[in-house]
Design a protein around this motif. Structure first.
Motif, PDB file in Angstrom:
ATOM      1  N   CYS A  33     -17.480  31.824  26.738  1.00 19.67           N
ATOM      2  CA  CYS A  33     -18.201  30.771  27.438  1.00 19.67           C
ATOM      3  C   CYS A  33     -18.817  31.430  28.669  1.00 19.67           C
ATOM      4  O   CYS A  33     -18.100  32.040  29.458  1.00 19.67           O
ATOM      5  N   ASP A  52     -22.017  28.911  24.908  1.00 19.48           N
ATOM      6  CA  ASP A  52     -20.874  29.571  24.303  1.00 19.48           C
ATOM      7  C   ASP A  52     -21.337  30.480  23.170  1.00 19.48           C
ATOM      8  O   ASP A  52     -22.530  30.572  22.855  1.00 19.48           O
ATOM      9  N   ASP A  54     -21.203  30.214  20.145  1.00 22.78           N
ATOM     10  CA  ASP A  54     -21.863  29.518  19.043  1.00 22.78           C
ATOM     11  C   ASP A  54     -23.281  29.084  19.398  1.00 22.78           C
ATOM     12  O   ASP A  54     -23.968  28.474  18.592  1.00 22.78           O
ATOM     13  N   SER A 104     -14.133  24.171  22.116  1.00 18.31           N
ATOM     14  CA  SER A 104     -15.479  23.712  22.447  1.00 18.31           C
ATOM     15  C   SER A 104     -15.587  23.187  23.864  1.00 18.31           C
ATOM     16  O   SER A 104     -16.511  22.445  24.183  1.00 18.31           O
ATOM     17  N   ARG A 107     -18.885  23.258  26.860  1.00 18.35           N
ATOM     18  CA  ARG A 107     -19.946  22.300  27.136  1.00 18.35           C
ATOM     19  C   ARG A 107     -19.604  21.389  28.313  1.00 18.35           C
ATOM     20  O   ARG A 107     -20.486  20.791  28.926  1.00 18.35           O
TER      21      ARG A 107
END
Length: 131
Positions: A33, A52, A54, A104, A107
């Motif tokens: 991140c 991140d 992804d 996750s 975010r």
């Protein structure tokens, strides 16, 4: 040893653009991140953007639609494209990288209080926006 070095700051008139860069050395996490935060005198630290591994990005309302964060993994470089700059964007800008990453939660980082706490961070670079 992880080292983050920002560049690209400076002075610009309102409505102008700047692109900040952050070169990361010694940072080998394939899952990460990363992002940017800013600090101005008399104001709390504010998250500006996160991304991140992804490619999921996040921005607070104050910069949404004006700022874009990106990563060039081949160059180990994080970017922040800032458009339509406003005087209230004047601050010291810092890049940050996580100490490991799973899940996750990245975010949420720029949206909360004390963003990027306990991240690696650079020395910062000044951005001045005049009206």
């Amino acid at each position: 040893q992880v080292q983050l070095v920002e560049s690209g700051g400076g002075s610009v008139q309102a409505g102008g653009s700047l692109r900040l860069s952050c070169v990361a050395s010694g940072y080998t996490s394939s899952s990460y991140c990363m992002g940017w935060f800013r600090e101005a005198p008399g104001k709390e630290r504010e998250g500006v953007a996160s991304i991140d591994s992804d490619g999921i990005t996040s921005y607070p309302d104050s910069v949404e639609g004006r700022f874009t964060v990106s990563v060039d993994n081949a160059k180990n470089t994080l970017y922040l494209q800032m458009n339509s700059l406003k005087p209230e964007d004047t601050a010291m800008y810092y890049c940050a990288a996580s100490r490991g990453y799973q899940g996750s939660w990245c975010r949420n980082i720029p949206l909360g209080r004390n963003p990027f706490f306990h991240f690696y961070s650079g020395q910062g670079i000044q951005v001045n926006v005049s009206s």
